[in-house]
Enzyme design. Structure first.
Site, short mmCIF file in Angstrom:
data_model
loop_
_atom_site.label_atom_id
_atom_site.label_comp_id
_atom_site.label_asym_id
_atom_site.label_seq_id
_atom_site.Cartn_x
_atom_site.Cartn_y
_atom_site.Cartn_z
N LYS A 15 0.84 -1.19 0.00
CA LYS A 15 0.00 0.00 0.00
C LYS A 15 0.88 1.25 0.00
O LYS A 15 1.88 1.31 0.73
CB LYS A 15 -0.91 -0.02 1.23
N SER A 17 -10.70 0.68 6.41
CA SER A 17 -9.90 0.73 5.19
C SER A 17 -9.38 -0.61 4.71
O SER A 17 -8.95 -0.73 3.57
CB SER A 17 -8.72 1.69 5.37
N SER A 45 -9.35 2.73 2.39
CA SER A 45 -8.24 3.30 1.63
C SER A 45 -7.34 2.25 0.99
O SER A 45 -6.49 2.60 0.16
CB SER A 45 -7.40 4.20 2.54
#
Length: 464
Positions: free
Chosen positions: A78, A177, A153
């Protein structure tokens, strides 16, 4: 060859690598080829490190170091975690060319476990909001319908998994997320107990890193590399990651399962409610003792708001005015909310949270597992930044539509989103499975049992 490799589970890939039926280089090359063929339409992998990945795979093959948990598995981290020598932008123009000189702790752990870094996955600016777009890389599209959002996210990670670009992925979760994008993309996102995966702010348990994958066994495989104590982190839990690697399914017959469509009154779209009801019926047919019930989650909204705003004040408050002007408006709103907090807010929030955690603990004395919606809505248009209303109820802020996850965050309970169905027009729906305090091992076992009676994860998006 490419699809034959990429469509296997991570656990299957590991067995083939360990038995020398596949080389690390073959696995990495197959995934790179699929990324090059499929990802231009999705925008999940936003920074490539293909040559570094190939060199790493060759080194593992040459040394014969193929028995580590993640040996040979390609991973794209990420873009909110630091990767040494690989661009890390946090989705912000302020860091568009930033190249860290150190690795985040979870990157360290994955590399030690044999993981092969091949790039970075897209995320919203500084991870704020559950819609993956930013001014550096643009929007990431849902592989089940490219006109829709993938959530966030950890949206790039979820898309990369669903499209078979990578076999496992790391993510992080504050208000959902890991769970929200997993639900929107028909994969699994596991928010572990605070302290299971050391990293981030050691004085706050609101955000935690965790694993994403397509099967529970693959989640456990990555979790075994991420979890475990760390002498640098004061709230790290002591159990080693290896304790979570082998997952035996829990016995559903006789399991006391509480099911709630709305966690006590949240607005939830009808297709999501229908999927939760259908899952409850499957559990009853499997012999579980299913009741409609939810813990008393009063004060969860305000608790989350105070703690989240505090984190934004700490993170962005020291920035210069010029830097703050570069932040997106929702981040500036959350920063202002943090600056507006008073001593009275802090005097209230910690006793209120302690009382909430205690009430949830009492709830789990009578129930083994809690199941409810991961998201309150279906994946929405990728041009919409956040949901303004649900079932006629207006949402006051950009985080209010995510409360089916954020309310669970502040309970400190481990939670996992599992594929639970599709809407009539083919959009994925996730069910959120929640275990008791520090019940990570039980939650994985329960999830594996539930996974066996659903089968929705086998529905692959048509992206090539």
């Amino acid at each position: 060859m490419t699809d034959d490799v990429c469509f296997r589970t991570a656990t299957e890939m590991r067995a083939l690598i360990a038995s020398r039926q596949l080389s690390c280089r073959e696995v990495v090359d197959a995934h790179i080829a699929r990324i090059e063929a499929v990802d231009p339409a999705l925008n999940a992998i936003v920074t490539e490190a293909f040559e570094l990945g190939r060199d790493r795979a060759d080194d593992l093959d040459r040394r014969g170091e193929l028995d580590a948990p993640l040996a040979g598995l390609p991973i794209a981290h990420k873009d909110l975690v630091a990767t040494r020598g690989i661009r890390t932008t946090y989705g912000s123009p302020l860091y568009a060319e930033h190249v860290p000189t150190v690795d985040d702790r979870i990157v360290e752990r994955m590399r030690r476990a044999g993981g092969v870094t091949i790039g970075k996955t897209n995320a919203p600016e500084f991870g704020a909001g559950s819609q993956t777009f930013n001014r550096v890389f643009g929007v990431t599209r849902n592989p089940y319908d490219p006109t829709k959002t993938c959530g966030g996210s950890s949206g790039g990670a979820a898309v990369a998994l669903a499209a078979r670009l990578i076999p496992v992925a790391d993510g992080s979760d504050t208000g959902g997320s890991l769970r929200n994008p997993a639900a929107f993309c028909n994969v699994i996102g596991f928010r572990p107990s605070p302290g299971r995966v050391p990293g981030g702010d050691p004085w706050s348990d609101l955000s935690t890193a965790g694993p994403m994958a397509r099967t529970v066994d693959d989640v456990a495989l990555l979790f075994s590399a991420l979890a475990g104590p760390d002498g640098r982190v004061p709230n790290a839990l002591p159990e080693p990651g290896s304790a979570f690697r082998e997952v035996r399914p829990a016995e559903l017959r006789g399991m006391r399962v509480a099911v709630s469509e709305d966690f006590g009154g949240l607005p939830v779209q009808r297709p999501v409610r229908q999927s939760i009801r259908a899952l409850a019926d499957r559990l009853r047919n499997a012999g579980a003792d299913v009741v409609e019930a939810a813990p008393d989650l009063r004060d969860a909204r305000r608790i989350f708001h105070v703690l989240r705003a505090t984190g934004f004040r700490r993170r962005f408050g020291p920035m210069s005015d010029a830097e703050k002007a570069q932040l997106k408006d929702t981040i500036r709103w959350n920063l202002e909310a943090g600056l507006d907090l008073t001593l009275a807010d802090y005097d209230w929030v910690y006793p209120a949270r302690a009382a909430l955690v205690a009430r949830v603990g009492e709830f789990f004395q009578d129930h083994d597992l809690l199941i409810g919606p991961t998201t309150q809505v279906l994946p929405f248009d990728h041009g919409t930044d956040w949901v303004r209303e649900i079932e006629g109820r207006p949402m006051a802020t950009y985080i209010e539509w995510m409360e089916s996850c954020s309310w669970i965050t502040v309970t400190c309970c481990p939670a996992l989103s599992l594929p639970a169905g599709f809407s009539d027009d083919g959009l994925p729906i996730g069910a959120q499975l929640i275990g008791p305090l520090r019940g990570d091992s039980f939650l994985l076992r329960a999830a594996k049992a539930v996974e066996a009676i659903t089968g929705y994860a086998d529905q692959v998006p048509d992206v090539g």
